[in-house]
Scaffold this active site. Sequence first.
Site, PDB file in Angstrom:
ATOM      1  N   ARG A 112     -14.799 -16.783  -9.302  1.00 36.33           N
ATOM      2  CA  ARG A 112     -15.591 -15.600  -8.960  1.00 36.33           C
ATOM      3  C   ARG A 112     -16.139 -14.913 -10.200  1.00 36.33           C
ATOM      4  O   ARG A 112     -16.410 -13.724 -10.199  1.00 36.33           O
ATOM      5  CB  ARG A 112     -14.772 -14.625  -8.142  1.00 36.33           C
ATOM      6  CG  ARG A 112     -13.503 -14.190  -8.834  1.00 36.33           C
ATOM      7  CD  ARG A 112     -13.048 -12.934  -8.252  1.00 36.33           C
ATOM      8  NE  ARG A 112     -11.686 -12.670  -8.654  1.00 36.33           N
ATOM      9  CZ  ARG A 112     -10.994 -11.690  -8.173  1.00 36.33           C
ATOM     10  NH1 ARG A 112     -11.524 -10.910  -7.274  1.00 36.33           N
ATOM     11  NH2 ARG A 112      -9.770 -11.491  -8.573  1.00 36.33           N
ATOM     12  N   ASP A 150      -4.464 -20.267 -17.575  1.00 39.44           N
ATOM     13  CA  ASP A 150      -5.892 -20.030 -17.307  1.00 39.44           C
ATOM     14  C   ASP A 150      -6.272 -18.582 -17.606  1.00 39.44           C
ATOM     15  O   ASP A 150      -7.453 -18.235 -17.590  1.00 39.44           O
ATOM     16  CB  ASP A 150      -6.249 -20.377 -15.859  1.00 39.44           C
ATOM     17  CG  ASP A 150      -5.355 -19.658 -14.859  1.00 39.44           C
ATOM     18  OD1 ASP A 150      -4.132 -19.838 -14.926  1.00 39.44           O
ATOM     19  OD2 ASP A 150      -5.876 -18.895 -14.022  1.00 39.44           O
TER      20      ASP A 150
HETATM   21  P1  AMP Z   1      -6.409 -15.206 -11.270  1.00 40.80           P
HETATM   22  O1  AMP Z   1      -5.051 -15.195 -10.662  1.00 40.80           O
HETATM   23  O2  AMP Z   1      -7.227 -14.000 -10.958  1.00 40.80           O
HETATM   24  O3  AMP Z   1      -6.400 -15.518 -12.711  1.00 40.80           O
HETATM   25  O4  AMP Z   1      -7.215 -16.388 -10.561  1.00 40.80           O
HETATM   26  C1  AMP Z   1      -6.781 -17.719 -10.547  1.00 40.80           C
HETATM   27  C2  AMP Z   1      -7.914 -18.604 -10.065  1.00 40.80           C
HETATM   28  O5  AMP Z   1      -8.327 -18.203  -8.761  1.00 40.80           O
HETATM   29  C3  AMP Z   1      -9.149 -18.575 -10.934  1.00 40.80           C
HETATM   30  O6  AMP Z   1      -9.697 -19.860 -10.936  1.00 40.80           O
HETATM   31  C4  AMP Z   1     -10.048 -17.607 -10.214  1.00 40.80           C
HETATM   32  O7  AMP Z   1     -11.396 -17.830 -10.479  1.00 40.80           O
HETATM   33  C5  AMP Z   1      -9.716 -17.895  -8.766  1.00 40.80           C
HETATM   34  N1  AMP Z   1      -9.956 -16.746  -7.887  1.00 40.80           N
HETATM   35  C6  AMP Z   1      -9.277 -15.583  -7.846  1.00 40.80           C
HETATM   36  N2  AMP Z   1      -9.789 -14.758  -6.926  1.00 40.80           N
HETATM   37  C7  AMP Z   1     -10.823 -15.401  -6.357  1.00 40.80           C
HETATM   38  C8  AMP Z   1     -11.782 -15.095  -5.332  1.00 40.80           C
HETATM   39  N3  AMP Z   1     -11.763 -13.936  -4.681  1.00 40.80           N
HETATM   40  N4  AMP Z   1     -12.711 -16.020  -5.051  1.00 40.80           N
HETATM   41  C9  AMP Z   1     -12.761 -17.191  -5.682  1.00 40.80           C
HETATM   42  N5  AMP Z   1     -11.892 -17.557  -6.627  1.00 40.80           N
HETATM   43  C10 AMP Z   1     -10.944 -16.682  -6.978  1.00 40.80           C
HETATM   44 MG    MG Z   2      -7.781 -15.712 -14.003  1.00 39.71          MG
END
Ligand code: AMP
Ligand code: MG
Length: 520
Positions: free
Chosen positions: A103, A269
């Site tokens: 996103r 990540d």
């Molecule tokens: P995060 O825990 O926020 O670091 O996200 C982990 C993964 O999930 C990353 O690849 C983000 O881009 C993806 N991600 C988190 N929230 C969303 C969302 N609402 N839509 C699409 N991908 C998401």
């Molecule tokens: Mg992230």
Amino acid sequence: MNFTISNTFTNELPADVNLENSRRQVFNACFSYVTPKQTAKPSLIHVSEEFSNEIGLTKEELSSEEFLAVFSGNKVLENTHPYAMCYGGYQFGNWAGQLGDGRAINLFEIDHNNKHWSLQLKGAGETPYSRRADGLAVLRSSIREHLCSEAMYHLGVPTTRSLSLSLTGDRVLRDVMYNGNAAYEKGAVVCRVAPSFIRFGNFEIFASRQDHETLKQLTDYTISHFYPEIISTGKQKYIDFLIEVRNRTIEMIVHWQRVGFVHGVMNTDNMSILGLTIDYGPYGWLEGFDYEWTPNTTDAQHRRYRFGNQGYIGMWNLYKLANALYPLVEDVDALQTILDAYESLYVTQYDLMMKKKLGLPIENDYSSLIADLEKTLQLAETDYTIFFRKLASVSKNDTSSSAFITVSDAFYALDELQKSSKEQWITWFDRYINILQKVNQSDQERAQYMNTVNPKYVLRNYMAQLAIDEADKGSYELIDELYQLLKFPYDEQPQQEKWFAKRPEWARHKIGCSMLSCSS
Ligand code: AMP
Ligand code: MG
């Protein structure tokens, strides 16, 4: 808007040949081209004026229709080609395969005043990496990201920046506590900015697929643009790279410990290859000093990313990065040596930082005083920020009892503490004052110095939540009030004294204040 566009990432690295915005595994490419989603009715809530100056935007430009259209995703600037990055990562200790910008959509890179910046929208719609999610972000998490990244910058912590915060006018469905209570929330987009958004996971994905060619391209790109100080060649170049990333990672985490910041999701990540704090999700600020504390309810059971474990996790993540770089080095011993040095480097820097917090000469050894302090701080709930700020007012002529009174605002339950652990505090202050008396520095000089290390104002969890509650009702003044306050976290701001206070009791167990999930 007249940016000097300089798209190095897309010009120099392999692109996904598939131009469809469909969810899939992407191979042999560092990114996929993708266009931000058109939003229903975008409106600008807040701009970081300070940062907008940094990239040369004028006041007129900030209030232009074009600014809103570009930074909410509705307009793509001429000669720019938005894209999402491909990366993988270890989430909570397990390899998760391809993740990527699910996103986040990178708009373009610019040069300004000899600095290079990449501008990216968070919450601008789905990409090939969105997996099962919608690519969107809600207002509450966007306010948290916008305010905190700017607050961290002004605290002197390496971080990504936030240019702007906009509402999209779209509604986004979220189940905040993952308990079957999904509800619609206001959608928002943040434009965040950094020299680069490359993460440990960008390297890991290629190593995991044995795509050593793309791995090498990405690593060479990263070094040449962001580590120009590395001038070695061949395998040594990659060894030097890991050394530099290790050093920057340690520096960043020691800053987190200094200001009481808990990231909450230190998955690989979410680790910037530039050592920047990145991905403000379920982060939180220490109130009571507690090594065990994490704001992230998703991590409540194992507390992998708790305050007292951040230094260790930095090393764990660097092991994963070293593994990813191995194909370029093929020398286990060289990589192991770099990782083996992590702990002592971390401890040395942490110790130095604590001496500064205490206002003590950095050339002497005070490790036992520091260890004792950390133990004492955890005997009863003690506010980390208030304690160190008040400590600056202790005089070398004080008795330990009067020093105790000087910091007593920091204790959440003073009456109880008087009965339980006051003794230990008196003993600790005896030692501290004794040391101060031996140091050739006036109280005033020491206080002045300590106040440049120990912030007076941080973005306490409940403060962000108050701004969110007001914004939900359509009022954005508090966002700006906090933004202005946190531009000068080390200064006395007498009109803002109300923010120099312990967390109010109502916030102790409130969702958003003490408990945050990854839902954002
Ligand atoms: P995060 O825990 O926020 O670091 O996200 C982990 C993964 O999930 C990353 O690849 C983000 O881009 C993806 N991600 C988190 N929230 C969303 C969302 N609402 N839509 C699409 N991908 C998401
Ligand atoms: Mg992230």
